[in-house]
Structure formats: C-alpha cells, structure tokens
Design an enzyme around this catalytic site. Structure first.
Site, short mmCIF file in Angstrom:
data_model
loop_
_atom_site.label_atom_id
_atom_site.label_comp_id
_atom_site.label_asym_id
_atom_site.label_seq_id
_atom_site.Cartn_x
_atom_site.Cartn_y
_atom_site.Cartn_z
N HIS A 156 47.30 44.07 50.29
CA HIS A 156 48.28 43.41 49.41
C HIS A 156 48.95 44.39 48.46
CE1 HIS A 156 47.31 39.08 50.25
NE2 HIS A 156 46.29 39.69 50.84
N ASP A 364 54.31 47.87 42.90
CA ASP A 364 53.70 46.56 43.16
C ASP A 364 53.72 46.35 44.67
OD1 ASP A 364 52.56 44.13 42.53
OD2 ASP A 364 54.02 43.69 40.97
O1 LIG Z 1 41.54 39.61 41.38
P1 LIG Z 1 42.04 40.33 40.16
O2 LIG Z 1 41.36 41.65 39.94
O3 LIG Z 1 42.03 39.43 38.95
O4 LIG Z 1 43.60 40.68 40.40
C1 LIG Z 1 44.54 39.72 40.90
C2 LIG Z 1 45.10 40.13 42.26
O5 LIG Z 1 45.99 41.23 42.04
C3 LIG Z 1 46.53 41.87 43.20
O6 LIG Z 1 47.58 41.12 43.84
C4 LIG Z 1 48.36 41.64 44.91
O7 LIG Z 1 48.64 40.67 45.88
C5 LIG Z 1 49.86 39.94 45.73
C6 LIG Z 1 50.01 38.99 46.92
O8 LIG Z 1 50.11 39.69 48.13
C7 LIG Z 1 51.05 40.88 45.63
O9 LIG Z 1 52.24 40.11 45.44
C8 LIG Z 1 50.84 41.82 44.45
O10 LIG Z 1 51.91 42.76 44.41
C9 LIG Z 1 49.51 42.54 44.53
O11 LIG Z 1 49.30 43.25 43.30
C10 LIG Z 1 45.43 42.24 44.14
O12 LIG Z 1 45.94 42.86 45.28
C11 LIG Z 1 44.53 41.07 44.49
O13 LIG Z 1 43.46 41.49 45.31
C12 LIG Z 1 43.97 40.51 43.20
O14 LIG Z 1 43.19 39.36 43.48
O1 LIG Z 2 49.79 32.61 33.82
C1 LIG Z 2 49.92 32.86 35.03
C2 LIG Z 2 50.50 34.06 35.49
C3 LIG Z 2 50.62 34.25 36.88
N1 LIG Z 2 50.20 33.28 37.74
C4 LIG Z 2 50.39 33.47 39.20
O2 LIG Z 2 49.78 34.66 39.62
C5 LIG Z 2 50.50 35.20 40.73
C6 LIG Z 2 50.81 36.66 40.46
O3 LIG Z 2 51.11 37.25 41.69
P1 LIG Z 2 51.93 38.59 41.81
O4 LIG Z 2 52.08 38.86 43.25
O5 LIG Z 2 53.21 38.50 41.05
O6 LIG Z 2 51.06 39.72 41.10
P2 LIG Z 2 49.49 40.07 41.10
O7 LIG Z 2 48.98 39.50 39.80
O8 LIG Z 2 48.88 39.42 42.28
O9 LIG Z 2 49.43 41.56 41.12
C7 LIG Z 2 51.78 34.37 40.88
O10 LIG Z 2 51.62 33.46 41.96
C8 LIG Z 2 51.85 33.62 39.56
O11 LIG Z 2 52.48 32.34 39.65
C9 LIG Z 2 49.64 32.12 37.29
O12 LIG Z 2 49.27 31.24 38.08
N2 LIG Z 2 49.52 31.93 35.94
#
Ligand SMILES: O=P(O)(O)OC[C@H]1O[C@H](O[C@H]2O[C@H](CO)[C@@H](O)[C@H](O)[C@H]2O)[C@H](O)[C@@H](O)[C@@H]1O
Ligand SMILES: O=c1ccn([C@@H]2O[C@H](COP(=O)(O)OP(=O)(O)O)[C@@H](O)[C@H]2O)c(=O)[nH]1
Length: 492
Positions: A156, A364
């Site tokens: 991701h 990202d």
């Molecule tokens: O699980 P956390 O440590 O709390 O972090 C939240 C997630 O962040 C990352 O999200 C990624 O996946 C998204 C969907 O494909 C993508 O849009 C975004 O750019 C990425 O940063 C991480 O990869 C996840 O594993 C985490 O759960």
């Molecule tokens: O207060 C918040 C902020 C973010 N999100 C969700 O968290 C996801 C963030 O995904 P993104 O790919 O933008 O970044 P990531 O946090 O996974 O790196 C999106 O679906 C947002 O709608 C949420 O549910 N509540």
C-alpha cells in the site's frame, strides 16, 4: 470453491474499538464486504499472554480472526521495525530510520508467529492475499512450512528506487522476501518498476513476456493495481451527511467563509508542516483573503509511541499556534487544527462543505482522502483538489487536480489562490474528469483486478450485481502484462 484469506496488520473488526483511521483497513473492508472470506491479523490489543487461538467474529460473510500481541512484540515488530525502519525508508526518508537488530528479530518473530496461526486456518486451495509492509516475509515462512497455496502481496505504500531499498539493513530478509509471492501488486507503475530493478540487481531475470521476474528458482509476477474507493456509496454518503445536523452546524460556524480542508493521520509522510507553511505564505501575501477563508486541518494522532511522530506532533501544534497568533482577529481564526478521529460519514459531509482540499504528502502510496474528497463533491458546484505530485493518487487524478510540489511553498500558496478563485465551469470540468476515473476504477475493480491476476481460475468478477463469466475476465482486468510496454530492462 477456493476461499480468500486476507492478512493484514490492521483488521477492521466491526464494532471494535482500537481500529484507527487508515486507508488499508478502509480499502480491504470495502473489497471483502461483497465477496466474503477470512480476514486475519492483529487485534489492535496488547496483552501479556496472548491466546494460542485467534479470536473469531463472523459478520456478513466475513470471518475475522485476530490475535493479540505481547508488549515486546508490539514494540519491536510494529513501533520498531515496521514503523521506524520500513515506513521511513520506503517513504524515501532514510534519514528518519532507526535500525536496531532486536527490532528486526521481533519483526521476524511476529511474522513467524502469524505464519503459525495461519497454518491452523488455511486449506490447500485457499487463496492468500497479504497486505503491506508489516508482513513482507510471510510467504517465505509459509513456503518453508510446505504450503503451496496461491499467495499474493499488495504494497500500500511506495517502493523507492533500489539504491534507497539497499539502505535497509538486511533488506533481503524483508523486501527481498517478496520474491516468495506469486504476485506482488503496487499502487503505481513507478513503484512496480523500482521493485523489478531491485530484483534484477539481486540476480533476477525479467521473464520473456515482461510480466514478472525469475529469481531463486521461482517466478514472481508484478503488477500495478491502484487502490480505489467505494465511489458511488461515498458520494451517496456525502449527500446524506450534508443534510445532517452536525454538518449544518459546522457550515454555520464558517459564517460564509470559504473552507479549505486537510485530513491526514499525523504522519511526517503527509507533509503537514509544508502545507501549513504554504497557508502561512498565502495569508502573508494575499491579505484580501483575510477573514474570508478558514482552513480546517483534521489530524488524528498516529503511532504515538514512535519518537519521530511525537516530534512531528510538537512541531505541527507549534506551527498552528504561530499562524493563529500572527493572523487571528477577535472575530476570525484562520486555522482550526483538530486532533480527532471522525467517522467517514462525518468526513464525507465536511469534504462536501469544503471549497478546496489540500492533499500534499511528501510521499504517499495512494492517498484515499484525495479520492474521497472528489467523490463527496456536489457535481453542480464542486470544490477543487490541490494534490501533491508525490501521492500515488496523482497518477490517476492529475487530469483534474491542481498538482503541486509540496517542497514549493510559494507554488502551493499560489495554487490556493487559484483554487479559491477558480470559475465554476473549470471546477465542473476538472471534477468530471476525476469522477470518471474514480467510477471506472473503484474499490470493487481493484479487488477484482488483483484477484483475477492472482488466481484467474478462481475469480468471479461481481460488480453491482453483475456476475461476469470467467471468459470475460481477461477483457475487464488489466493483467500485469500491461506494464511490458513501458518497462525497459537494464542494459537495453
Ligand atoms: O495501521 P496504522 O499504523 O495506524 O496506519 C494506518 C495505515 O496507513 C497506511 O496506509 C496506506 O494505505 C492506503 C490504502 O492503500 C494508501 O492510500 C496510503 O497512501 C498508505 O499510506 C499503511 O500502509 C497501512 O498499513 C496502515 O494501516
Ligand atoms: O478522522 C479520520 C481521518 C481519516 N479517516 C480515513 O482514513 C483513511 C486514510 O487513508 P489514506 O489513504 O488517505 O492515508 P493513510 O492514513 O492510510 O496513510 C481515509 O479513508 C479516511 O477517510 C477517518 O476515517 N477518520
């Protein structure tokens, strides 16, 4: 029939606390909810003596199986190696990585423990779909135990060029172990090509048809599958939310000022300081906009045990205070900085109320917020997306967003003015172009494409009640071969 077993660190078990904001859980949840299957991973809880047996919940065709982690495991595997080494390095921030051998050992130990649990769950014909950097060596450990299942991996987050990957101590144990999967999927073509080059450096040979790499006596196929959102449902959600009382009162609180919105986990990859500096520059150079605009930055705290995140937290709070100190008036606060997690319904309503979204990460994988913001807009009067060139989403949304370089403060400040003043006809045109992509490549399409490429014989493509026969799959999926044309092997 083959079952789909999804494995990820975060599991969005319904009605459980501990699931935080994050795109992976959102995407996997949306992908599984129509197909059903098993979703295995960490419970989000830490406990001194985790049970030997996963805790199982069944809901709407999905079986959720989760395990707790010991404090030491959580510290070394999640806070340590995953989030202080893999996360920064794969986001091109070698300078922020803190490597300790004990953390790598913890990462390996937890992955082996996940493999032990999975062994009790999986059947020989199950299709395994493993997600993200927390689980890179899982296929290797399952193969060592003799499992011949079809196993796919989806990353991701970004895959940087091989020079950066090689800064990871013992990268062969983690990134190199991705070669044990049957299919490795990436968000963008750049990520996929970087990985192909990395495997070539490790002695891999590009396959003659260009769809994969032969390495260590195995063939790993590579492909690009940009994560989408549940576009139609999210647009509906935004329409409903905009009528909800809390969104109305939010709009009322703006008293006619234009709304700029930012929504990100508090993470250094999201470029929040750069964005605030750009807003500061905008306020400095565009005084005619004073008292006519409000910036709402929603930033749930994330990975709060990790020192680099604590440092970011201090800096961003300080910067927000500085901006308000310099530009507020008794009746106007230019910036509202909020460290709360909102439901996605609430966010949908906020996005729709906004005139501009600033999605300006330094790196990202994809960024689902960018896609959700667009889907939430009113087609008759849509807002404008300002998007970093370094978000995976830029590859698809570049046709309609104002693309910016997050390192160019003045460029971002100018983009803000342009977005706030953009004529309706141009906003509609840009919105329509982005929506076309979001509708064509929604979350169902992502899951269907990936699974069809991983296990074509087992895949059925079900989209909005339409079930396509297998023969039709080839015509609707972008098989990894699609990247052959633009891939130039080394030395060619
Ligand atoms: O699980 P956390 O440590 O709390 O972090 C939240 C997630 O962040 C990352 O999200 C990624 O996946 C998204 C969907 O494909 C993508 O849009 C975004 O750019 C990425 O940063 C991480 O990869 C996840 O594993 C985490 O759960
Ligand atoms: O207060 C918040 C902020 C973010 N999100 C969700 O968290 C996801 C963030 O995904 P993104 O790919 O933008 O970044 P990531 O946090 O996974 O790196 C999106 O679906 C947002 O709608 C949420 O549910 N509540």
């Amino acid at each position: 029939m083959s079952r789909i077993v999804v494995v990820s660190n975060r599991v969005a078990v319904p009605q459980r606390s501990g699931v935080t904001a994050g795109g992976l859980a959102v995407a996997v949840n949306a992908a599984l909810k129509d197909k059903g299957g098993i979703w295995f991973g960490w419970s989000g809880r830490i406990c001194p003596e985790p049970s030997e047996i996963p805790e199982v919940t069944r809901k709407a065709g999905i079986t959720y199986a989760v395990v707790d982690l010991k404090a030491e495991d959580h510290q070394e595997y999640y806070n340590g190696f995953a989030n202080r080494v893999l996360w920064p390095v794969l986001h091109y921030r070698v300078d922020l990585s803190e490597f300790f051998r004990s953390d790598l050992s913890g990462y390996i130990r937890v992955n082996r423990m996940f493999a032990d649990h999975l062994e009790k769950i999986i059947r020989p014909d199950d299709i395994l779909w493993i997600h993200d950097y927390h689980m890179m060596p899982l296929a290797k450990y399952l193969r060592e135990r003799g499992h011949k299942n079809r196993i796919g991996f989806f990353l991701h987050i970004p895959m940087p060029p091989s020079d950066i990957v090689q800064a990871l101590p013992q990268h062969g144990e983690t990134v190199g172990a991705l070669a044990y999967y049957d299919l490795v999927g990436f968000q963008t073509e750049g990520d996929r090509d970087n990985f192909a080059h990395y495997l070539e450096i490790r002695g891999g040979q590009l396959t003659p048809d260009g769809t994969g790499v032969d390495i260590g006596g195995r063939r790993v196929r590579l492909g690009t599958f940009p994560v989408g959102i549940e576009t139609a449902a999210f647009a509906r959600r935004a329409r409903h939310a905009s009528r909800a009382a809390f969104v109305k009162s939010f709009r009322d609180s703006l008293v006619g000022k234009k709304l700029i919105i930012g929504v990100d986990r508090l993470d250094y990859s999201k470029g929040i300081p750069n964005r605030l500096e750009a807003y500061e520059q905008f306020l400095k150079t565009q005084p005619d906009w004073h008292e006519r605009v409000t910036f709402v930055q929603i930033t749930p705290k994330s990975r709060t045990d990790v020192p680099e995140y604590q440092e970011m937290d201090r800096y961003v709070s300080h910067k927000a205070g500085q901006i308000n100190g310099a530009y507020s008036d008794v009746s106007w606060t230019p910036l509202r900085y909020v460290n709360r997690t909102y439901s996605r319904s609430a966010l949908a309503g906020f996005y729709r109320a906004a005139h501009v979204a600033m999605v300006t990460p330094l790196r990202d994988g994809m960024n689902l917020v960018a896609k959700e913001f667009v889907a939430a807009q009113d087609p008759a009067d849509p807002g404008v997306l300002i998007l970093s060139q370094f978000a995976g989403a830029a590859a698809e949304m570049g046709t309609g967003a104002l693309i910016v370089n997050p390192h160019d403060t003045e460029g971002m400040a100018n983009a803000l003015r342009r977005a706030l003043e953009m004529p309706l006809a141009e906003r509609r045109e840009r919105y329509a172009r982005m929506m076309q992509v979001l509708e064509a490549r929604d979350i169902d399409r992502w899951a269907a494409d990936y699974l069809a490429a991983l296990a074509p014989e087992a895949a059925t493509v079900e989209r909005r009640g339409l079930s396509l026969p297998r023969a039709a799959i080839r015509s609707v999926v972008r098989l990894p071969g699609a990247w052959r044309s633009d891939f130039v092997p080394r030395g060619a």
